[in-house]
Enzyme design. Structure first.
Site, PDB file in Angstrom:
ATOM      1  CB  ALA A  68      -0.946  -0.014   1.195  1.00 30.74           C
ATOM      2  CE1 TYR A 101       1.571  -9.314 -12.197  1.00 23.32           C
ATOM      3  CE2 TYR A 101       0.432  -9.307 -14.305  1.00 23.32           C
ATOM      4  CZ  TYR A 101       0.571  -8.829 -13.018  1.00 23.32           C
ATOM      5  OH  TYR A 101      -0.299  -7.865 -12.551  1.00 23.32           O
TER       6      TYR A 101
END
Ligand code: NAP
Length: 244
Positions: free
Chosen positions: A10, A152
């Site tokens: 974050a 990914y």
């Protein structure tokens, strides 16, 4: 009941926007980061300035012991986690035959193992309360596959399977598990693609622009909220119509 959110990764980008949006929605927020300490501290400060309780805690989500300690401190300082947002992620491009073991293992450890570590750490309290919400961040590439991003894309597809499977397993315990699959969002992560490719991707997006971190934050806040109380096991595309 006090609402406490743990948002991984974050300090920047999507996770930062999610943390700030959850603060506005009334959550106390743990801002998790790995390297960007000053940025994470500023996110926590902005949350506190807006009237929310917030702390910034460092933990590599791939490290189960570090995650357990982060959750322990969050519980002590803010209260038990009622909302977990699994956002921390790493990405990079390579042709399949050039993917090293190190890269493969790291992507899996962070993007998938990280979600397992955090869920494992917050679950005991959610189970005892028979209440809680988990929102995982996948990707359009996890839905569609992506050339030169096999590792990914595999981790992001796995996040969808994790979401759906866990949603079924935890529904009887009153815990909802959902997933957001962002399109191309204008953050540090995609800058490596270069301006021309990003312009092409914006053109390929039916709504004609790249996403903003706030676009994903709004989707996450909705799935976390009581307005989504009958929604679990879902993958919400927030991609400007990229996958329809
Ligand atoms: P970003 O700008 O690169 O930011 C990544 C964030 O994850 C940073 O806060 C970073 O923290 C944190 N992080 C990375 N590895 C970590 C680890 N091992 N432990 C804890 N934190 C870690 O990425 P973003 O674009 O905001 O992406 C966020 C999520 O959305 C990722 O899961 C990504 O796969 C997904 N996503 C992004 C896009 C896009 O187009 N941007 C599209 C689809 C999905 P530090 O800076 O503190 O190290």
């Amino acid at each position: 009941m006090r609402q406490v959110a743990l948002v991984t990764g974050a300090s920047r980008g999507i996770g930062r926007a999610v943390a700030l949006e959850l603060g506005r929605a009334g959550y106390a927020v743990c801002v998790n980061y790995l390297n960007s300490e000053e940025a994470a501290r500023q996110v926590a400060e902005a949350l506190r300035a807006g009237g929310s309780d917030a702390i910034a805690l460092r933990a590599d989500v791939a490290d189960g012991a570090a995650v357990a300690e982060m959750v322990r401190r969050t519980e002590k300082e803010l209260g038990p986690v009622t909302l977990l947002v699994n956002n921390a992620g790493v990405a990079g491009q390579a042709q399949f035959q050039d993917i090293t073991d190190e890269m493969w293992n790291r992507y899996l450890a962070v993007n998938l193992g990280g979600a397992r570590n955090t869920i494992r750490a917050v679950l005991p309290h959610m189970l005892s309360e028979k209440r809680g919400a988990i929102v995982n961040i996948s990707s359009i590439w996890g839905l569609r596959g992506a050339s030169c991003e096999v590792a990914y894309a595999c981790t992001k597809a796995a996040i969808i399977a994790l979401t759906r499977s866990l949603a079924m397993e935890l529904a009887p315990s009153g815990i909802r598990v959902n997933c957001v699959a962002p399109g191309v969002i204008d953050t540090d992560m995609v800058q490596v693609l270069g301006r021309e490719t990003l312009r092409d991707l914006a053109e390929q997006t039916p709504l004609g622009r790249l996403g903003r971190p706030e676009d994903i934050a709004h989707a996450v806040a909705f799935l976390a909220s009581d307005k989504a109380s009958f929604i679990t096991g879902q993958v919400l595309g927030a991609d400007g119509g990229f996958i329809v």
